[in-house]
Design an enzyme around this catalytic site. Sequence first.
Site, PDB file in Angstrom:
ATOM      1  N   HIS A 170      46.268  44.850  27.543  1.00  0.00           N
ATOM      2  CA  HIS A 170      46.073  43.522  26.947  1.00  0.00           C
ATOM      3  C   HIS A 170      45.554  43.514  25.505  1.00  0.00           C
ATOM      4  O   HIS A 170      44.446  43.068  25.230  1.00  0.00           O
ATOM      5  CB  HIS A 170      45.186  42.642  27.828  1.00  0.00           C
ATOM      6  CG  HIS A 170      43.985  43.278  28.462  1.00  0.00           C
ATOM      7  ND1 HIS A 170      43.151  44.136  27.790  1.00  0.00           N
ATOM      8  CD2 HIS A 170      43.458  43.136  29.699  1.00  0.00           C
ATOM      9  CE1 HIS A 170      42.182  44.520  28.600  1.00  0.00           C
ATOM     10  NE2 HIS A 170      42.350  43.923  29.763  1.00  0.00           N
ATOM     11  N   HIS A 188      40.555  33.116  39.746  1.00  0.00           N
ATOM     12  CA  HIS A 188      39.250  32.667  40.247  1.00  0.00           C
ATOM     13  C   HIS A 188      39.472  31.261  40.787  1.00  0.00           C
ATOM     14  O   HIS A 188      40.400  30.564  40.344  1.00  0.00           O
ATOM     15  CB  HIS A 188      38.209  32.631  39.116  1.00  0.00           C
ATOM     16  CG  HIS A 188      37.980  33.968  38.479  1.00  0.00           C
ATOM     17  ND1 HIS A 188      37.168  34.928  39.044  1.00  0.00           N
ATOM     18  CD2 HIS A 188      38.460  34.507  37.338  1.00  0.00           C
ATOM     19  CE1 HIS A 188      37.162  36.010  38.266  1.00  0.00           C
ATOM     20  NE2 HIS A 188      37.938  35.774  37.226  1.00  0.00           N
ATOM     21  N   PHE A 225      44.515  41.517  42.271  1.00  0.00           N
ATOM     22  CA  PHE A 225      44.899  40.743  43.461  1.00  0.00           C
ATOM     23  C   PHE A 225      43.767  40.623  44.488  1.00  0.00           C
ATOM     24  O   PHE A 225      43.945  40.073  45.566  1.00  0.00           O
ATOM     25  CB  PHE A 225      46.167  41.315  44.087  1.00  0.00           C
ATOM     26  CG  PHE A 225      47.441  40.943  43.343  1.00  0.00           C
ATOM     27  CD1 PHE A 225      47.426  40.027  42.295  1.00  0.00           C
ATOM     28  CD2 PHE A 225      48.658  41.497  43.699  1.00  0.00           C
ATOM     29  CE1 PHE A 225      48.596  39.674  41.626  1.00  0.00           C
ATOM     30  CE2 PHE A 225      49.837  41.147  43.048  1.00  0.00           C
ATOM     31  CZ  PHE A 225      49.809  40.249  42.008  1.00  0.00           C
ATOM     32  N   ARG A 226      42.602  41.188  44.183  1.00  0.00           N
ATOM     33  CA  ARG A 226      41.328  40.838  44.845  1.00  0.00           C
ATOM     34  C   ARG A 226      41.148  41.294  46.280  1.00  0.00           C
ATOM     35  O   ARG A 226      40.157  40.904  46.905  1.00  0.00           O
ATOM     36  CB  ARG A 226      41.124  39.308  44.807  1.00  0.00           C
ATOM     37  CG  ARG A 226      41.329  38.628  43.462  1.00  0.00           C
ATOM     38  CD  ARG A 226      40.370  39.110  42.440  1.00  0.00           C
ATOM     39  NE  ARG A 226      40.338  38.248  41.257  1.00  0.00           N
ATOM     40  CZ  ARG A 226      39.874  38.644  40.082  1.00  0.00           C
ATOM     41  NH1 ARG A 226      39.397  39.871  39.920  1.00  0.00           N
ATOM     42  NH2 ARG A 226      39.849  37.816  39.068  1.00  0.00           N
ATOM     43  N   ASP A 258      47.916  40.603  33.562  1.00  0.00           N
ATOM     44  CA  ASP A 258      46.463  40.615  33.813  1.00  0.00           C
ATOM     45  C   ASP A 258      46.095  39.433  34.732  1.00  0.00           C
ATOM     46  O   ASP A 258      45.022  38.835  34.584  1.00  0.00           O
ATOM     47  CB  ASP A 258      45.678  40.569  32.505  1.00  0.00           C
ATOM     48  CG  ASP A 258      44.216  40.972  32.680  1.00  0.00           C
ATOM     49  OD1 ASP A 258      43.843  41.415  33.783  1.00  0.00           O
ATOM     50  OD2 ASP A 258      43.447  40.839  31.715  1.00  0.00           O
TER      51      ASP A 258
HETATM   52  O1  DOR Z   1      39.448  38.141  32.154  1.00  0.00           O
HETATM   53  C1  DOR Z   1      39.514  39.123  32.877  1.00  0.00           C
HETATM   54  N1  DOR Z   1      39.375  39.022  34.201  1.00  0.00           N
HETATM   55  N2  DOR Z   1      39.710  40.328  32.328  1.00  0.00           N
HETATM   56  C2  DOR Z   1      39.616  41.460  33.045  1.00  0.00           C
HETATM   57  O2  DOR Z   1      39.751  42.515  32.490  1.00  0.00           O
HETATM   58  C3  DOR Z   1      39.266  41.412  34.460  1.00  0.00           C
HETATM   59  C4  DOR Z   1      39.673  40.129  35.031  1.00  0.00           C
HETATM   60  C5  DOR Z   1      39.142  39.895  36.435  1.00  0.00           C
HETATM   61  O3  DOR Z   1      39.241  40.808  37.251  1.00  0.00           O
HETATM   62  O4  DOR Z   1      38.684  38.782  36.704  1.00  0.00           O
END
Ligand code: DOR
Length: 451
Positions: free
Chosen positions: A237, A314, A70-71, A310
């Site tokens: 995953h 972005h 969640f960044r 997961d």
């Molecule tokens: O595709 C992914 N993005 N796999 C991950 O394990 C981390 C994630 C991310 O944090 O962007």
Amino acid sequence: MLVQSGEIFISTLIKNANVIIGGQSVETSVLISNRKIVEIDPANTVTADNMVDASGLVLMPGVIDDQVHFREPGLTGKEDLAHASRACAKGGVTSFLEMPNTIPNATTQQLLDDKLAIASKASLVNYGFYIGATPNNVNDLKHAVRTPGIKIFIGSSTGDLLVDSQDALETIFAQTTLPICAHCEDETTVKRNAQRYAGSTDIATHSKIRDHEAAAIATARAIDLAERHQHRFHVLHVSTAHEVDLIRAAKAKHNFVTAEACPHHLFFSIDDYTRLGSLVKMNPSIKTKQDNEALFAGLLDGTIEVIATDHAPHTMDEKNLPYPQCPSGLPAVENYLALMLDQVNQGRCSIEQVVAWMCEAPARVWDIANKGKIEVGYDADLVLVDMNLEKTIRNEDQQTKCGWSPWAGETLKGWPVKTWVMGEEVFRLDSGNETYAKTFGTAIEYQHKTT
Ligand code: DOR
């Protein structure tokens, strides 16, 4: 209205729903008050402050998504807790467990506590945060509290967390007691493949670099560590048929390895790169249709017990960068219950199995107290679902801050229409209109035992 120790609690009676209790659907009513489920099947004469007619609808426990990104803090241009938790509420997710690859990485108790403090003022749903492993923070991992467990990136992904050396992994498995989960892609294999395909600008190369072998080697390595150290271990995953076989074999011997699958590995394959390009670039990469089938079979036979998203958003601008610069990850929390309810409507699984995979199992795997079931005394984290509602996923409707979904354009049958978190109605869908509360969820509590 319920009055307890001077406090007044609003009560809600959800009447005549098909309630998923104990692996069965039972037509009954559920009374909630003071954050808890207080009565199931109350007398007809019982009334409450809020009466909800749920005839024809399914009432299930709130979904617990045990793998999200969640960044916040540090990467809030992509996502933040306010947006992500609204997306959760809309998607029927009442609790999330978030990964440590924020900035700073959550690798100490102080940084975990900082994230808990941020969430207490930002998250509409309940929250928990993993502590991230580094090659040299075993003391932090040993003493961490208020966390579901330890996350190890055995293979690197977004961010710089990585524990690849055997010595460091042995130390973590030997000296810690919290459950461990890991991102399993073998770093050496990925690097070797990356050299082999250096210069490729074809998005499908991603699945050739992060290939079947990379996933299987790392998962086998992690299961071996778990077995030798008798340590609880959760494979995040799972993406290949071979890993499903490895996990099935481990489970035939003992019960301390658990596993999860994600919707993108269940429903997307390398055939989708042509249509969706970088939107389905993920780590682990998407694989083949045969792998999709093997994962679903693994869910049905109990080899894989959890479905998690997961969720890894972005921005569209980042995703539009050419391969290989475009980042890995896709958002999913607001659509994944609907994706699985649609599978129920297609006859591939039952609603009771969906509840087992998305509510009961994550609570069990992470020792979460009082969640994952509809039972008297459990937290009133509930979702009302309309199994006949059809909706098309549209980017412009997404609550996630990144504002897109790889499933945009898909019409699904079976959607959440009301979500309660600790007894508060946090989301309602009424004649196409969405309403969200302005309340906050609570920190998830764990009942960890040592192995
Ligand atoms: O595709 C992914 N993005 N796999 C991950 O394990 C981390 C994630 C991310 O944090 O962007």
